[in-house]
Design a protein around this motif. Sequence first.
Motif, mmCIF file in Angstrom:
data_model
loop_
_atom_site.group_PDB
_atom_site.id
_atom_site.type_symbol
_atom_site.label_atom_id
_atom_site.label_comp_id
_atom_site.label_asym_id
_atom_site.label_seq_id
_atom_site.Cartn_x
_atom_site.Cartn_y
_atom_site.Cartn_z
ATOM 1 N N LEU A 3 0.864 -1.199 -0.183
ATOM 2 C CA LEU A 3 -0.132 0.124 -0.002
ATOM 3 C C LEU A 3 0.858 1.141 0.075
ATOM 4 C CD1 LEU A 3 -2.821 -0.525 2.430
ATOM 5 C CD2 LEU A 3 -3.077 -0.287 -0.027
ATOM 6 N N PRO A 4 0.565 2.227 -0.666
ATOM 7 C CA PRO A 4 1.135 3.445 -0.499
ATOM 8 C C PRO A 4 1.409 4.149 0.752
ATOM 9 C CG PRO A 4 -0.294 3.689 -2.672
ATOM 10 C CD PRO A 4 -0.607 2.181 -1.754
ATOM 11 N N PRO A 5 2.157 4.573 1.212
ATOM 12 C CA PRO A 5 2.300 5.040 2.701
ATOM 13 C C PRO A 5 1.164 6.028 3.061
ATOM 14 C CG PRO A 5 4.569 4.880 1.929
ATOM 15 C CD PRO A 5 3.628 4.696 0.625
ATOM 16 N N THR A 6 0.892 6.980 2.032
ATOM 17 C CA THR A 6 -0.019 8.057 2.317
ATOM 18 C C THR A 6 -1.481 7.233 2.300
ATOM 19 O OG1 THR A 6 -0.107 8.089 -0.251
ATOM 20 C CG2 THR A 6 1.032 9.796 0.720
ATOM 21 N N VAL A 7 -1.806 6.446 1.687
ATOM 22 C CA VAL A 7 -3.236 5.699 1.790
ATOM 23 C C VAL A 7 -3.288 4.885 3.380
ATOM 24 C CG1 VAL A 7 -4.557 4.011 1.102
ATOM 25 C CG2 VAL A 7 -3.517 5.201 -0.852
ATOM 26 N N PHE A 34 8.903 7.240 6.628
ATOM 27 C CA PHE A 34 8.772 8.517 6.614
ATOM 28 C C PHE A 34 7.292 8.809 6.198
ATOM 29 C CE2 PHE A 34 7.848 12.138 3.477
ATOM 30 C CZ PHE A 34 8.759 13.149 4.315
ATOM 31 N N GLY A 35 6.292 8.371 5.170
ATOM 32 C CA GLY A 35 5.124 8.691 4.927
ATOM 33 C C GLY A 35 3.862 8.486 5.824
ATOM 34 N N LEU A 89 14.054 11.410 12.451
ATOM 35 C CA LEU A 89 15.098 12.196 11.729
ATOM 36 C C LEU A 89 14.812 11.886 10.160
ATOM 37 C CD1 LEU A 89 17.902 12.727 12.360
ATOM 38 C CD2 LEU A 89 18.776 10.311 11.837
ATOM 39 N N SER A 90 14.029 11.113 9.650
ATOM 40 C CA SER A 90 13.686 11.155 8.279
ATOM 41 C C SER A 90 12.779 12.245 8.222
ATOM 42 C CB SER A 90 12.899 9.515 7.799
ATOM 43 O OG SER A 90 11.917 9.648 8.684
ATOM 44 N N ILE A 91 11.978 12.889 8.689
ATOM 45 C CA ILE A 91 11.085 13.940 8.337
ATOM 46 C C ILE A 91 12.000 15.218 8.738
ATOM 47 C CG2 ILE A 91 9.244 15.082 9.428
ATOM 48 C CD1 ILE A 91 7.914 12.733 10.316
ATOM 49 N N ALA A 92 12.960 15.063 9.614
ATOM 50 C CA ALA A 92 13.803 16.184 9.624
ATOM 51 C C ALA A 92 14.643 16.531 8.480
ATOM 52 C CB ALA A 92 14.731 16.129 11.033
ATOM 53 N N ILE A 93 15.124 15.351 7.909
ATOM 54 C CA ILE A 93 15.849 15.456 6.575
ATOM 55 C C ILE A 93 14.977 16.148 5.670
ATOM 56 C CG2 ILE A 93 16.963 14.112 4.708
ATOM 57 C CD1 ILE A 93 17.581 12.072 6.932
ATOM 58 N N TYR A 94 13.745 15.748 5.653
ATOM 59 C CA TYR A 94 12.835 16.186 4.595
ATOM 60 C C TYR A 94 12.582 17.813 4.770
ATOM 61 C CZ TYR A 94 8.423 17.269 2.125
ATOM 62 O OH TYR A 94 7.647 17.789 1.370
ATOM 63 N N ASP A 95 12.526 18.209 6.135
ATOM 64 C CA ASP A 95 12.539 19.669 6.419
ATOM 65 C C ASP A 95 13.740 20.417 6.054
ATOM 66 O OD1 ASP A 95 9.820 18.925 7.233
ATOM 67 O OD2 ASP A 95 10.431 18.764 9.322
#
Length: 222
Positions: free
Chosen positions: A52-56, A159-160, A176-182
């Motif tokens: 499944l896509p993480p957003t779903v 992440f998603g 940390l993965s979200i901090a990288i995105y930011d």
Amino acid sequence: MDWTALGLSLKLATWTLVLLIPVGLLIGRYLAMTRIKGKAWLEAALALPLVLPPTVLGYYLLVSMGGQSWLGEFYQWLFAKPLAFSFEAILLASLLVNLPFAVQPVQRAFERIDPTLLDAAACCGLSRWRMFWRIELPLIWPGLVTAAVMTFAHTLGEFGVVLMVGGSIPGQTQTLSIAIYDRVQMFDPQGAGIMSATLVGVALIAMAISLLSMHRRRGARG
């Protein structure tokens, strides 16, 4: 380097590992040892987070944890705070997303046990509990280690789904993965690069520990 985000990622991965491995052990053994109708559907449902896509998945989890859901209302009544966008929310999401990583290696390890070995142990008078501790658990150890490492490493990089149910709240849900995105969004490639390299290093160490453990066990067997 965002040490707070790294600490939160390690905290999330550790809690996910501690809570999910016993569940994966029970479900994996049940699926390997049991012949039931609809088993393929059950296995497919457990493996669904892989495809499944993480957003779903994140959307459904966010709806189920919101203030209008029974789970969200119950949590609000119990702890006097909302469930969504909290550490508990990303932990629940992490448990669900990593379920196939904890179950499948253990299930495959149980399936490789020779049934005649268990029959012989039963004939010798060993109880089910002693058979589990003295025969099954040592034989499935490589699968259990693989499940633990995959669960830990995948949680670190998730992440998603985490972003959907937890947002990006520093010190609470910003892993940390979200901090990288930011950092990328803020045009800070150096900061993003340092944190990315840290994640690669932690994942590499986890994989190396897993492989060394299995090699030493095989070496001990001769």
